[in-house]
Motif scaffolding. Structure first.
Motif, short mmCIF file in Angstrom:
data_model
loop_
_atom_site.label_atom_id
_atom_site.label_comp_id
_atom_site.label_asym_id
_atom_site.label_seq_id
_atom_site.Cartn_x
_atom_site.Cartn_y
_atom_site.Cartn_z
N CYS A 28 0.83 -1.21 0.00
CA CYS A 28 0.00 0.00 0.00
C CYS A 28 0.86 1.26 0.00
O CYS A 28 0.57 2.23 -0.71
CB CYS A 28 -0.95 -0.01 1.19
SG CYS A 28 -2.28 -1.21 1.04
N PHE A 33 -0.14 5.25 -0.86
CA PHE A 33 -1.09 5.46 0.22
C PHE A 33 -0.32 5.89 1.47
O PHE A 33 0.81 5.46 1.69
CB PHE A 33 -1.89 4.19 0.52
CG PHE A 33 -2.62 3.62 -0.68
CD1 PHE A 33 -2.93 4.38 -1.80
CD2 PHE A 33 -3.00 2.29 -0.69
CE1 PHE A 33 -3.61 3.85 -2.89
CE2 PHE A 33 -3.68 1.74 -1.78
CZ PHE A 33 -3.97 2.52 -2.88
N THR A 49 -5.44 8.62 0.96
CA THR A 49 -4.96 8.83 -0.41
C THR A 49 -5.81 9.89 -1.09
O THR A 49 -6.95 10.14 -0.68
CB THR A 49 -4.99 7.51 -1.23
OG1 THR A 49 -4.45 7.76 -2.53
CG2 THR A 49 -6.40 6.97 -1.36
N ARG A 50 -5.26 10.48 -2.13
CA ARG A 50 -6.01 11.42 -2.97
C ARG A 50 -6.73 10.67 -4.09
O ARG A 50 -7.53 11.25 -4.81
CB ARG A 50 -5.08 12.46 -3.57
CG ARG A 50 -4.60 13.50 -2.58
CD ARG A 50 -3.75 14.58 -3.26
NE ARG A 50 -3.37 15.76 -2.55
CZ ARG A 50 -3.13 15.93 -1.27
NH1 ARG A 50 -3.26 14.97 -0.45
NH2 ARG A 50 -2.74 17.08 -0.78
N LYS A 51 -6.43 9.39 -4.27
CA LYS A 51 -7.03 8.59 -5.34
C LYS A 51 -8.51 8.33 -5.06
O LYS A 51 -8.94 8.32 -3.91
CB LYS A 51 -6.31 7.25 -5.49
CG LYS A 51 -4.87 7.39 -5.96
CD LYS A 51 -4.19 6.05 -6.10
CE LYS A 51 -2.75 6.26 -6.53
NZ LYS A 51 -2.06 5.02 -6.78
N SER A 52 -9.25 8.08 -6.12
CA SER A 52 -10.67 7.73 -5.99
C SER A 52 -10.81 6.28 -5.54
O SER A 52 -9.85 5.50 -5.61
CB SER A 52 -11.37 7.89 -7.34
OG SER A 52 -10.90 6.89 -8.25
N GLU A 53 -12.00 5.93 -5.13
CA GLU A 53 -12.26 4.53 -4.73
C GLU A 53 -11.93 3.58 -5.88
O GLU A 53 -11.28 2.56 -5.67
CB GLU A 53 -13.73 4.37 -4.34
CG GLU A 53 -14.09 2.94 -3.98
CD GLU A 53 -15.57 2.75 -3.69
OE1 GLU A 53 -16.13 1.75 -4.17
OE2 GLU A 53 -16.15 3.59 -2.99
N ALA A 55 -9.86 4.02 -8.38
CA ALA A 55 -8.41 3.98 -8.60
C ALA A 55 -7.71 3.15 -7.51
O ALA A 55 -6.77 2.41 -7.80
CB ALA A 55 -7.84 5.39 -8.65
N VAL A 56 -8.17 3.28 -6.27
CA VAL A 56 -7.61 2.48 -5.17
C VAL A 56 -7.83 1.00 -5.44
O VAL A 56 -6.91 0.19 -5.35
CB VAL A 56 -8.26 2.88 -3.82
CG1 VAL A 56 -7.95 1.86 -2.73
CG2 VAL A 56 -7.80 4.27 -3.39
N SER A 58 -8.44 -0.58 -8.28
CA SER A 58 -7.66 -1.03 -9.44
C SER A 58 -6.18 -1.20 -9.09
O SER A 58 -5.57 -2.22 -9.41
CB SER A 58 -7.83 -0.04 -10.59
OG SER A 58 -7.04 -0.41 -11.68
N ALA A 59 -5.60 -0.21 -8.44
CA ALA A 59 -4.18 -0.27 -8.08
C ALA A 59 -3.89 -1.44 -7.15
O ALA A 59 -2.92 -2.18 -7.35
CB ALA A 59 -3.75 1.05 -7.44
#
Length: 170
Positions: A28, A33, A49-53, A55-56, A58-59
């Protein structure tokens, strides 16, 4: 920065999908993250994180696939959504260790309860993106099969409450 909870499917349960929580934390952090914390050894992690749900999800799924050599499902909720799962529990007087929310990627289909098999004294209720189950006699002896929950992952209310609290503190 948003606070999130990620729930891994079929990790460290029943001898499948072995993943040390220290490795999950490192994974993570490598994804960018922050404030990463794991909770018990069954694939629960909180972070910011600044990522969207999406994007989280998928990553993490890509990273876990590379690690495990096979797909590992990930269900993601914001800190607020995780707290709401506790609030929305339709069985508030039932033992929290015998009550679970099965987390899904999307809302359960309206006919999700029609396909249930093996139900004895279990109570089942549809939530926003969850299916709640109260196992009156415990999960160990239950024969309950919920086809709509096939790609989900379950956590008991004690675990959900602990994860919601951890995420709120980030």
């Amino acid at each position: 920065m948003g606070s999130f909870v990620a729930l891994l499917r079929a990790v460290n349960v029943g001898g499948t999908g072995k993943l040390p929580m220290a490795q999950l934390k490192t994974m993570c952090e490598a994804l960018g993250f922050a404030a990463v914390r794991t909770y018990i050894a069954s694939g629960n992690v909180v972070f910011t994180t600044r990522k969207s749900e999406a994007a989280v999800k998928s990553a993490l799924e890509q990273s876990l696939r590379a690690y495990a050599g096979a797909p590992v499902g990930v269900l993601v909720r914001s800190a607020a959504e995780m707290a709401q799962v506790v609030v929305d529990n339709p069985f508030p007087k039932a033992a929290p260790n015998r009550t679970v929310a099965i987390f899904l990627d999307r809302a359960p289909p309206p006919d999700a309860l029609a396909g249930i098999r093996g139900q004895k004294n279990e109570e089942v209720h549809l939530g926003r993106r969850e299916i709640y189950v109260h196992y009156g006699d415990g999960m160990g002896t239950s024969k309950l099969i919920i086809p709509a929950a096939k790609t989900g992952t379950a956590r008991n209310i004690n675990t959900i409450a602990a994860l919601a609290k951890m995420a709120a503190e980030l």
